[in-house]
Structures are given as structure tokens and as C-alpha cells.
Write an enzyme that holds these catalytic residues in place. Structure first.
Site, PDB file in Angstrom:
ATOM      1  N   ALA A   1       0.819  -1.052   0.034  1.00 50.34           N
ATOM      2  CA  ALA A   1      -0.049  -0.159  -0.017  1.00 50.34           C
ATOM      3  C   ALA A   1       0.694   1.243   0.102  1.00 50.34           C
ATOM      4  O   ALA A   1       2.236   1.012   0.354  1.00 50.34           O
ATOM      5  CB  ALA A   1      -0.964   0.076   1.187  1.00 50.34           C
TER       6      ALA A   1
ATOM      7  N   GLY B   1      -0.358  -5.215   1.162  1.00 53.66           N
ATOM      8  CA  GLY B   1      -1.808  -5.229   0.501  1.00 53.66           C
ATOM      9  C   GLY B   1      -1.610  -5.814  -0.874  1.00 53.66           C
ATOM     10  O   GLY B   1      -2.622  -6.193  -1.378  1.00 53.66           O
TER      11      GLY B   1
ATOM     12  N   GLU C   1      -1.994  -9.494  -0.068  1.00 49.75           N
ATOM     13  CA  GLU C   1      -3.598  -9.700   0.083  1.00 49.75           C
ATOM     14  C   GLU C   1      -4.420  -9.500  -0.973  1.00 49.75           C
ATOM     15  O   GLU C   1      -5.566 -10.063  -1.124  1.00 49.75           O
ATOM     16  CB  GLU C   1      -4.027  -8.402   1.263  1.00 49.75           C
ATOM     17  CG  GLU C   1      -3.262  -8.649   2.466  1.00 49.75           C
ATOM     18  CD  GLU C   1      -3.625  -7.431   3.427  1.00 49.75           C
ATOM     19  OE1 GLU C   1      -4.270  -7.716   4.534  1.00 49.75           O
ATOM     20  OE2 GLU C   1      -3.090  -6.217   3.102  1.00 49.75           O
TER      21      GLU C   1
ATOM     22  N   GLU D   1       4.000  -6.244   7.495  1.00 43.62           N
ATOM     23  CA  GLU D   1       3.229  -4.935   8.164  1.00 43.62           C
ATOM     24  C   GLU D   1       3.734  -5.110   9.822  1.00 43.62           C
ATOM     25  O   GLU D   1       3.809  -3.694  10.241  1.00 43.62           O
ATOM     26  CB  GLU D   1       1.702  -5.298   8.197  1.00 43.62           C
ATOM     27  CG  GLU D   1       0.901  -4.800   6.967  1.00 43.62           C
ATOM     28  CD  GLU D   1       0.989  -6.006   6.138  1.00 43.62           C
ATOM     29  OE1 GLU D   1       0.321  -5.796   4.970  1.00 43.62           O
ATOM     30  OE2 GLU D   1       1.752  -7.003   6.315  1.00 43.62           O
TER      31      GLU D   1
END
Length: 260
Positions: free
Chosen positions: A66, A112, A115, A135
Site C-alpha cells: 500500500a 496489500g 492480500e 506489516e
């Protein structure tokens, strides 16, 4: 919607979606997430789309994560809203898409990005790809379904190890633990993803949608997956595709499905 951060092209019933921020390693910012939400909604509703091939621009990254600069000063309430909206509009929407979504992972799939790949129904990786959820090295945890989908795919022990260490793993290791369906050379990546979708295109579209819904229900704690399967099985009998499939079988020919 006019897209600025993704490319979208429909060819032979496959919707090719490319996250086109190569200079940023295809990092997910708000605009990119909004465009992904839109293109998945469109794909879900259009009969001419029989499958989606999702990849990133270039050969370095599928999605490297992200865009951290967008949320580095968020408080808890803002962080929760960020995760909630992203999961609902993009990641859950991909997982629930009635059209099969195949991720062609052409490089780094981190945070992300991993994900996003895990929300897809099938994952193919280039042999140089690296995957991970880093993360915890930022003082966070995955917020777009990573803790849940990774556990579903590879099991609790491996999931906690990957998340807690924040380590990247190779494509080869990802295939061994079931995180990737296939690993191929970069030059063969798109062709491999296409070959999977082309095989799926031969099958009944409404049955594919029913199968995706039923498989997803196995991981929904509020659903009775067996009951959903039974109902979806029954509904298939009402379709023209069922009639065509059984006729073709009895007539010893290949079926021609219309998605009706």
C-alpha cells in the site's frame, strides 16, 4: 469511470486488468483501489466477461504494498475505516466475484499486494516473485484480510510465522505451501494464467459462479456451506446450461454454454 492507475481490456471474454503504476512498484493508493473496485463491479455484471486476469505493470512488482504515505498520520479510527472500506469494496468484492479471477504475480507481492493476490481465486507466480506480509515491521498487522486469507490458504502455524517475522518467501516456497497454484518463468506467466481461464471458459458460467459461492461459504462462519451447496446445486437444474450440458453429454459432443 475513466481509469488513471489501471489498464483494462477485454479480449476473447477475458478481462485483462493491469495495475499501471510501475514507477511506484504498483503500490495501492486510494485512487487505484477505487478503480479496482469499479472494474471488479463491472466484470461481475457483464455477461461477456468470463474471467479476469489481474497483474501488475513491468517485471519488478505485482503490487509492492500500500502507499504508506497516505496513512502514516492516521489515528485508530481512520485506520479502521481504511481497512473496512478496502476490504468491502475491493478485496471481498474480488473474492465474491462470480467470474474467476486469476492473479498473475509478476514480481513482488507484499503487504496489500499479497492480500490482493490472496483475494483472487487462483494465483500463478513468476519464478522470481517474492511474497510476504511485512506489516509488523511498520508496527501494523495486515488490514485487508491478510490474517484471515493467509491462514485459510496455508494454515495457522505458517501464517503466524510469515506475519510475525515479516519475511519474504520465494515463489518456489510459496508453491510448496499452497500459496501459489503454479510457478513459471516470467516469459510464460501470462500464457499460464490465460490457459487456466481458457479451460474455465469451456465450462458453464452459472455453474462456475455457483461453485465460487459455495467454496467461499466454507470459510464463512455465519454460513452453512453444505446448505448453500445444496441450494446452488438445485438452482443449476433450472438453467439452460444444464440442459445443454446434459444434451451434449448424451449426444457425445462438446457443449456450447450461454450462461443462461
Amino acid at each position: 469511470m475513466t481509469y488513471q492507475n489501471i489498464l483494462s481490456e477485454l479480449k476473447e471474454q477475458i478481462l485483462y486488468v493491469t495495475i499501471n503504476r510501475e514507477h511506484k512498484l504498483n503500490a495501492l493508493n486510494k485512487e487505484t483501489l477505487a478503480e479496482l473496485a469499479d472494474v471488479i463491479a463491472v466484470a461481475s455484471q457483464q455477461d461477456e466477461v468470463r474471467g479476469v486476469l489481474l497483474t501488475g505493470a513491468g517485471e519488478k512488482a505485482f503490487v509492492a504494498g500500500a502507499d504508506i504515505s497516505e496513512f502514516s498520520d492516521y489515528n485508530g479510527e481512520q485506520g479502521e475505516e481504511l481497512a473496512r472500506k478496502g476490504q468491502e469494496l475491493v478485496f471481498n468484492a474480488i473474492e465474491k466475484c462470480p467470474k474467476p479471477v486469476v492473479a498473475a504475480i509478476n514480481g513482488f507481492a507484499l503487504g496489500g499486494g499479497l492480500e490482493l493476490a490472496m483475494a483472487c481465486h487462483i494465483r500463478v507466480g513468476a519464478d522470481h516473485a517474492k511474497l510476504g506480509l511485512p506489516e509488523t515491521s511498520l508496527g501494523l498487522i495486515p488490514g485487508y484480510g491478510g490474517t484471515q486469507r493467509l491462514t485459510q490458504i496455508i494454515g495457522k502455524g505458517k501464517a503466524i510465522e510469515m506475519i510475525a517475522t515479516a519475511d519474504m518467501i520465494s515463489a518456489e516456497d510459496a508453491e510448496k505451501i499452497g500459496l501459489l497454484n503454479y510457478v513459471v518463468p516470467q516469459s510464460e506467466l501470462i500464457a499460464k494464467a490465460e490457459s487456466i481461464l481458457n479451460r474455465i471458459k469451456l465450462r458453464a458460467p452459472l455453474a462456475i459462479a455457483a461453485a465460487i459461492k459455495s467454496v467461499n461459504s466454507a470459510f464463512d462462519v455465519e454460513a452453512n456451506g453444505f446448505e448453500i451447496e445444496i441450494k446452488e446445486f438445485g438452482l443449476c437444474f433450472n438453467t439452460e446450461d444444464f440442459k445443454e450440458g446434459t444434451r451434449a453429454f448424451l449426444e457425445k459432443r462438446k457443449p456450447v454454454f450461454q450462461g443462461k
